[in-house]
Design an enzyme around this catalytic site. Sequence first.
Site, PDB file in Angstrom:
ATOM      1  CG  PHE A  42      -1.618   1.220   1.591  1.00 47.44           C
ATOM      2  CD1 PHE A  42      -2.215   2.039   0.641  1.00 47.44           C
ATOM      3  CD2 PHE A  42      -1.687   1.604   2.938  1.00 47.44           C
ATOM      4  CE1 PHE A  42      -2.861   3.210   1.007  1.00 47.44           C
ATOM      5  CE2 PHE A  42      -2.336   2.771   3.315  1.00 47.44           C
ATOM      6  CZ  PHE A  42      -2.912   3.578   2.351  1.00 47.44           C
ATOM      7  CG  ASP A  57       6.776  -6.306  -2.454  1.00 45.00           C
ATOM      8  OD1 ASP A  57       6.343  -5.231  -1.993  1.00 45.00           O
ATOM      9  OD2 ASP A  57       6.248  -7.416  -2.191  1.00 45.00           O
ATOM     10  CB  ILE A 103      13.726  -7.616   3.259  1.00 43.92           C
ATOM     11  CG1 ILE A 103      12.694  -8.046   4.306  1.00 43.92           C
ATOM     12  CG2 ILE A 103      13.139  -6.615   2.275  1.00 43.92           C
ATOM     13  CD1 ILE A 103      12.330  -6.919   5.284  1.00 43.92           C
ATOM     14  CB  SER A 125       1.619  -3.928   7.446  1.00 41.35           C
ATOM     15  OG  SER A 125       0.567  -4.337   6.594  1.00 41.35           O
ATOM     16  CB  THR A 143       3.961   1.978  13.018  1.00 45.67           C
ATOM     17  OG1 THR A 143       2.663   2.162  13.573  1.00 45.67           O
ATOM     18  CG2 THR A 143       4.665   0.883  13.815  1.00 45.67           C
ATOM     19  CG  ASP A 144       0.724   5.714  15.301  1.00 47.57           C
ATOM     20  OD1 ASP A 144       0.681   4.522  14.934  1.00 47.57           O
ATOM     21  OD2 ASP A 144      -0.256   6.483  15.230  1.00 47.57           O
ATOM     22  CD  GLU A 145      -0.402  -0.262  15.399  1.00 45.31           C
ATOM     23  OE1 GLU A 145      -0.188  -1.343  15.963  1.00 45.31           O
ATOM     24  OE2 GLU A 145      -1.272  -0.108  14.535  1.00 45.31           O
ATOM     25  CE1 TYR A 181       3.218  -3.701  11.662  1.00 47.68           C
ATOM     26  CE2 TYR A 181       2.029  -2.283  13.196  1.00 47.68           C
ATOM     27  CZ  TYR A 181       2.773  -2.439  12.053  1.00 47.68           C
ATOM     28  OH  TYR A 181       3.088  -1.350  11.280  1.00 47.68           O
ATOM     29  CB  ALA A 195       6.413  -6.496  20.060  1.00 46.74           C
ATOM     30  CE  LYS A 203       7.182  -1.143  11.134  1.00 41.77           C
ATOM     31  NZ  LYS A 203       7.805  -1.253   9.770  1.00 41.77           N
ATOM     32  CG  ASN A 216      -4.252   3.923  11.839  1.00 36.58           C
ATOM     33  OD1 ASN A 216      -3.677   4.117  12.892  1.00 36.58           O
ATOM     34  ND2 ASN A 216      -4.895   2.803  11.570  1.00 36.58           N
ATOM     35  CE1 TYR A 250     -12.468  -6.536  13.944  1.00 34.76           C
ATOM     36  CE2 TYR A 250     -10.314  -5.676  14.584  1.00 34.76           C
ATOM     37  CZ  TYR A 250     -11.104  -6.442  13.730  1.00 34.76           C
ATOM     38  OH  TYR A 250     -10.508  -7.110  12.687  1.00 34.76           O
ATOM     39  NE  ARG A 302      -6.690  -5.319  15.842  1.00 27.19           N
ATOM     40  CZ  ARG A 302      -6.345  -4.355  14.989  1.00 27.19           C
ATOM     41  NH1 ARG A 302      -5.744  -3.264  15.435  1.00 27.19           N
ATOM     42  NH2 ARG A 302      -6.588  -4.474  13.704  1.00 27.19           N
TER      43      ARG A 302
HETATM   44  P1  NAD Z   1       1.448  -3.605   3.257  1.00 29.76           P
HETATM   45  O1  NAD Z   1       1.183  -4.814   4.073  1.00 29.76           O
HETATM   46  O2  NAD Z   1       0.373  -3.046   2.402  1.00 29.76           O
HETATM   47  O3  NAD Z   1       2.709  -3.858   2.302  1.00 29.76           O
HETATM   48  C1  NAD Z   1       3.837  -4.542   2.728  1.00 29.76           C
HETATM   49  C2  NAD Z   1       4.652  -4.910   1.489  1.00 29.76           C
HETATM   50  O4  NAD Z   1       5.838  -5.575   1.941  1.00 29.76           O
HETATM   51  C3  NAD Z   1       3.933  -5.887   0.552  1.00 29.76           C
HETATM   52  O5  NAD Z   1       4.117  -5.486  -0.781  1.00 29.76           O
HETATM   53  C4  NAD Z   1       4.625  -7.212   0.805  1.00 29.76           C
HETATM   54  O6  NAD Z   1       4.634  -8.071  -0.332  1.00 29.76           O
HETATM   55  C5  NAD Z   1       6.018  -6.757   1.176  1.00 29.76           C
HETATM   56  N1  NAD Z   1       6.722  -7.739   2.013  1.00 29.76           N
HETATM   57  C6  NAD Z   1       6.256  -8.376   3.116  1.00 29.76           C
HETATM   58  N2  NAD Z   1       7.194  -9.213   3.585  1.00 29.76           N
HETATM   59  C7  NAD Z   1       8.281  -9.087   2.783  1.00 29.76           C
HETATM   60  C8  NAD Z   1       9.575  -9.666   2.749  1.00 29.76           C
HETATM   61  N3  NAD Z   1       9.937 -10.569   3.677  1.00 29.76           N
HETATM   62  N4  NAD Z   1      10.433  -9.294   1.792  1.00 29.76           N
HETATM   63  C9  NAD Z   1      10.074  -8.377   0.852  1.00 29.76           C
HETATM   64  N5  NAD Z   1       8.856  -7.813   0.805  1.00 29.76           N
HETATM   65  C10 NAD Z   1       7.977  -8.149   1.770  1.00 29.76           C
HETATM   66  O7  NAD Z   1       1.981  -2.532   4.293  1.00 29.76           O
HETATM   67  P2  NAD Z   1       1.811  -0.941   4.267  1.00 29.76           P
HETATM   68  O8  NAD Z   1       0.537  -0.588   4.925  1.00 29.76           O
HETATM   69  O9  NAD Z   1       2.108  -0.451   2.911  1.00 29.76           O
HETATM   70  O10 NAD Z   1       2.992  -0.525   5.255  1.00 29.76           O
HETATM   71  C11 NAD Z   1       4.285  -0.265   4.749  1.00 29.76           C
HETATM   72  C12 NAD Z   1       5.195   0.063   5.925  1.00 29.76           C
HETATM   73  O11 NAD Z   1       4.684   1.185   6.623  1.00 29.76           O
HETATM   74  C13 NAD Z   1       5.295  -1.054   6.966  1.00 29.76           C
HETATM   75  O12 NAD Z   1       6.613  -1.106   7.434  1.00 29.76           O
HETATM   76  C14 NAD Z   1       4.345  -0.624   8.066  1.00 29.76           C
HETATM   77  O13 NAD Z   1       4.762  -1.135   9.303  1.00 29.76           O
HETATM   78  C15 NAD Z   1       4.505   0.871   8.002  1.00 29.76           C
HETATM   79  N6  NAD Z   1       3.333   1.678   8.428  1.00 29.76           N
HETATM   80  C16 NAD Z   1       2.101   1.441   7.912  1.00 29.76           C
HETATM   81  C17 NAD Z   1       1.046   2.279   8.279  1.00 29.76           C
HETATM   82  C18 NAD Z   1      -0.331   2.086   7.717  1.00 29.76           C
HETATM   83  O14 NAD Z   1      -1.261   2.763   8.157  1.00 29.76           O
HETATM   84  N7  NAD Z   1      -0.550   1.211   6.748  1.00 29.76           N
HETATM   85  C19 NAD Z   1       1.270   3.332   9.168  1.00 29.76           C
HETATM   86  C20 NAD Z   1       2.558   3.517   9.683  1.00 29.76           C
HETATM   87  C21 NAD Z   1       3.593   2.694   9.291  1.00 29.76           C
HETATM   88  O1  DAU Z   2      -1.060   3.364  13.435  1.00 28.46           O
HETATM   89  C1  DAU Z   2      -0.344   2.880  12.344  1.00 28.46           C
HETATM   90  C2  DAU Z   2      -0.781   1.456  12.047  1.00 28.46           C
HETATM   91  O2  DAU Z   2      -2.071   1.543  11.463  1.00 28.46           O
HETATM   92  C3  DAU Z   2       0.191   0.727  11.118  1.00 28.46           C
HETATM   93  O3  DAU Z   2       1.427   0.582  11.761  1.00 28.46           O
HETATM   94  C4  DAU Z   2      -0.365  -0.653  10.729  1.00 28.46           C
HETATM   95  O4  DAU Z   2       0.487  -1.269   9.787  1.00 28.46           O
HETATM   96  C5  DAU Z   2      -1.729  -0.447  10.109  1.00 28.46           C
HETATM   97  O5  DAU Z   2      -2.312  -1.703   9.812  1.00 28.46           O
HETATM   98  C6  DAU Z   2      -2.654   0.314  11.063  1.00 28.46           C
HETATM   99  O6  DAU Z   2      -2.946  -0.488  12.234  1.00 28.46           O
HETATM  100  P1  DAU Z   2      -4.410  -0.525  12.888  1.00 28.46           P
HETATM  101  O7  DAU Z   2      -4.551  -1.763  13.671  1.00 28.46           O
HETATM  102  O8  DAU Z   2      -4.728   0.752  13.567  1.00 28.46           O
HETATM  103  O9  DAU Z   2      -5.308  -0.568  11.517  1.00 28.46           O
HETATM  104  P2  DAU Z   2      -6.610  -1.414  11.140  1.00 28.46           P
HETATM  105  O10 DAU Z   2      -7.096  -0.857   9.854  1.00 28.46           O
HETATM  106  O11 DAU Z   2      -6.377  -2.880  11.235  1.00 28.46           O
HETATM  107  O12 DAU Z   2      -7.631  -1.012  12.284  1.00 28.46           O
HETATM  108  C7  DAU Z   2      -7.998   0.335  12.509  1.00 28.46           C
HETATM  109  C8  DAU Z   2      -8.955   0.346  13.683  1.00 28.46           C
HETATM  110  O13 DAU Z   2     -10.201  -0.267  13.285  1.00 28.46           O
HETATM  111  C9  DAU Z   2      -8.468  -0.457  14.879  1.00 28.46           C
HETATM  112  O14 DAU Z   2      -8.877   0.206  16.061  1.00 28.46           O
HETATM  113  C10 DAU Z   2      -9.200  -1.791  14.754  1.00 28.46           C
HETATM  114  C11 DAU Z   2     -10.511  -1.414  14.100  1.00 28.46           C
HETATM  115  N1  DAU Z   2     -11.112  -2.428  13.172  1.00 28.46           N
HETATM  116  C12 DAU Z   2     -10.313  -2.976  12.209  1.00 28.46           C
HETATM  117  C13 DAU Z   2     -10.820  -3.907  11.328  1.00 28.46           C
HETATM  118  C14 DAU Z   2      -9.944  -4.545  10.273  1.00 28.46           C
HETATM  119  C15 DAU Z   2     -12.449  -2.744  13.275  1.00 28.46           C
HETATM  120  O15 DAU Z   2     -13.174  -2.207  14.143  1.00 28.46           O
HETATM  121  N2  DAU Z   2     -12.961  -3.656  12.397  1.00 28.46           N
HETATM  122  C16 DAU Z   2     -12.207  -4.274  11.438  1.00 28.46           C
HETATM  123  O16 DAU Z   2     -12.743  -5.140  10.696  1.00 28.46           O
END
Ligand code: NAD
Ligand code: DAU
Length: 378
Positions: A12, A34, A61, A86, A140-142, A165, A167, A169, A194, A222, A315
């Site tokens: 993403f 990737d 990786i 992720s 991540t902020d997590e 997750y 832990a 990161k 997020n 949730y 969750r």
């Molecule tokens: P995502 O799950 O959509 O994408 C992860 C990508 O990494 C995928 O293309 C997957 O194929 C690839 N991948 C997974 N394992 C791999 C490996 N062993 N070797 C090579 N490639 C691999 O994740 P995202 O939401 O795009 O998040 C990207 C980064 O940003 C992550 O490090 C995540 O922790 C961080 N992040 C995400 C969010 C969010 O809201 N989505 C927020 C803050 C930080």
């Molecule tokens: O804060 C950054 C993080 O945001 C990233 O590091 C993670 O990679 C990313 O996945 C995201 O984590 P969250 O757990 O916050 O995202 P998620 O979309 O899974 O959930 C957002 C909120 O919604 C969370 O409080 C759980 C809730 N939820 C999620 C799903 C999938 C629901 O209530 N119902 C659902 O079906």
Amino acid sequence: MKTYLVTGGAGFIGANFVKYMLNKYSDIQLVVLDALTYAGNLGTIIKEVEDPRCVFVKGDICDAKLADELFAKYNFNYVANFAAESHVDRSIENPQLFLITNILGTQNLLDAARKHWVTGKDANGYPTWKEGVKFHQVSTDEVYGSLGAEGYFTETTPLDPRSPYSASKTGSDLIVNAYAETYKMPVTITRCSNNYGPYHFPEKLIPLIIKNILEGKSLPVYGDGTNVRDWLYVEDHCKAIDMVINNGRIGQVYNVGGHNEKQNIEIVKLTISTIRQLMEENKAYREVLKKKEIVNGEISIEWINESLITFVKDRLGHDQRYAIDPTKIKDELGWYPETMFAEGIVKTIRWYLENQGWVEEVASGDYQKYYDEMYAKR
Ligand code: NAD
Ligand code: DAU
């Protein structure tokens, strides 16, 4: 010309970053590494990998030989490490995979960078580094844990991860810091809230809710839906990463957030009303329902309403609230979230309505099995 290793560039945020960088810089070389896990989709960046400025390599990786070969071949200036497992819910099911990819994978890349970027030793025995190189860790902020009703995460908030997750990161961040301290490796870290926007895999809240609405399925919230997340439009995150890689101070952490806190239930209700409004205004969007044949060929938007919401089992260890204080990145680099949520959510929903083919493609594989198993337990 700068050459970037972009790991996770078919996911993403990584894919949005690849698009952002190719759009912004004409004189650039990107090598996307990737593994194409369930979350990676080459189709997302197919146009970009046809561009001579972007090379795609399918690989893990954690693969030391491959990382070594790529560093030797491409002479990278920068690494942007997006690759990770992720999804918090999946980490609760299978923690070990998260530790392997997120911690050991990051450490493997750090070692490859160390091997190829170190030029010698200084008088104190510390490695010296090639001019201008940098390893950027996308975090991540997590890692800061969970907030109560008040306060914000700053860069000095103690690390307090609570899910497998987060832990993992945190482990990645700590090993990046360890290389910075021990070997004086030039690194930066961004910790973002997020993200939402195009190409978001439909296991995460916003794209899952959109997908379910369009399929007439219930919307799983949730717990009581009061958990708070700080939503940031993905392109704003990409811009922040670009700024930190190019201008951020070596060894620094920058928090990136949207100042946009919302309870999950607000997000779900807003998504329902926005889809309904867009469909009322635009016949082409109503056609999306027709194509799905869920109303016997009749276009009916009547059932897009809040009665679809279903409160389900919470969750495990669900963090209550995340909220970022982005003062440091604003003051030092002039970054701010440009896309207001009211605009970003409409753009995002329009994108999903106009790109149902992408959703079908990414949700074809194991998605349905994942969904049935994960949500049967709730
Ligand atoms: P995502 O799950 O959509 O994408 C992860 C990508 O990494 C995928 O293309 C997957 O194929 C690839 N991948 C997974 N394992 C791999 C490996 N062993 N070797 C090579 N490639 C691999 O994740 P995202 O939401 O795009 O998040 C990207 C980064 O940003 C992550 O490090 C995540 O922790 C961080 N992040 C995400 C969010 C969010 O809201 N989505 C927020 C803050 C930080
Ligand atoms: O804060 C950054 C993080 O945001 C990233 O590091 C993670 O990679 C990313 O996945 C995201 O984590 P969250 O757990 O916050 O995202 P998620 O979309 O899974 O959930 C957002 C909120 O919604 C969370 O409080 C759980 C809730 N939820 C999620 C799903 C999938 C629901 O209530 N119902 C659902 O079906």
